[in-house]
Motif scaffolding. Sequence first.
Motif, short mmCIF file in Angstrom:
data_model
loop_
_atom_site.label_atom_id
_atom_site.label_comp_id
_atom_site.label_asym_id
_atom_site.label_seq_id
_atom_site.Cartn_x
_atom_site.Cartn_y
_atom_site.Cartn_z
N THR A 154 -14.69 45.61 45.07
CA THR A 154 -14.45 44.65 45.58
C THR A 154 -14.32 43.00 45.05
OG1 THR A 154 -13.67 46.35 47.37
CG2 THR A 154 -12.73 43.88 47.69
N TYR A 155 -15.70 42.90 45.59
CA TYR A 155 -15.94 41.52 44.73
C TYR A 155 -15.86 41.55 43.52
CZ TYR A 155 -19.38 37.42 44.06
OH TYR A 155 -20.31 36.74 44.40
N ASP A 156 -16.25 42.19 42.71
CA ASP A 156 -15.55 42.04 41.39
C ASP A 156 -15.12 42.03 40.89
OD1 ASP A 156 -18.80 42.67 40.55
OD2 ASP A 156 -18.51 44.83 40.79
N ASP A 157 -13.65 42.80 40.84
CA ASP A 157 -12.53 42.78 41.30
C ASP A 157 -11.69 41.45 41.32
OD1 ASP A 157 -12.12 45.40 40.15
OD2 ASP A 157 -11.77 45.98 41.95
N ARG A 158 -12.65 40.43 42.55
CA ARG A 158 -12.29 39.70 42.97
C ARG A 158 -12.74 38.06 41.90
NH1 ARG A 158 -8.83 37.68 47.51
NH2 ARG A 158 -8.08 40.48 47.90
#
Length: 131
Positions: free
Chosen positions: A54-58
Motif C-alpha cells: 500500500t505504501y509502495d502504491d501510494r
Amino acid sequence: LHDALPIYFEEGVSVFCSGGARPPVPQMTAFIDEHREMYGVEPICRTLQFAPSTYDDRRAVARDPDRASARARSDAALSIKIDAAWDANRKLYGARKIWHVLRRQGEDAARCTVERLMCRLGIRGGAGARR
C-alpha cells in the motif's frame, strides 16, 4: 522498533488522531516517510501492521499521477470544477445547486459525487436567510 520509538508506542499514547479503527492511509504514509530513513519501511510497516505494498502504491501514484485509479483522476478534475463553481457563486451554493451549475456547463456527475467531493474539500453552502 518499539524500543527505538518509545514515545510513539507507550501504552495509552496515540500518534494518530482518533476517528476509526485505523488512521487514514495518507496519514500512515506521511508517518512512514518521516521515519523511513532511520528505521526503514519494512520494519515500520510491520510494527504498524500496514501493508508495504500500500505504501509502495501510494508512492508510485505520487511520482506518476497517471497510475492513479480512474475514480481518483476524475475526482481530482471534478474537484477543481466544483471549487471554481462554488467561488463563482459567492461561496453560497450547496451541493444541489453546484450540481445544477455543473450540469449546465455540460459536466455529467452524480449529485452524491458532488456532495462527497464538497465534503472532502471542506466547502458547504451558505446558511439560508434568517427571517
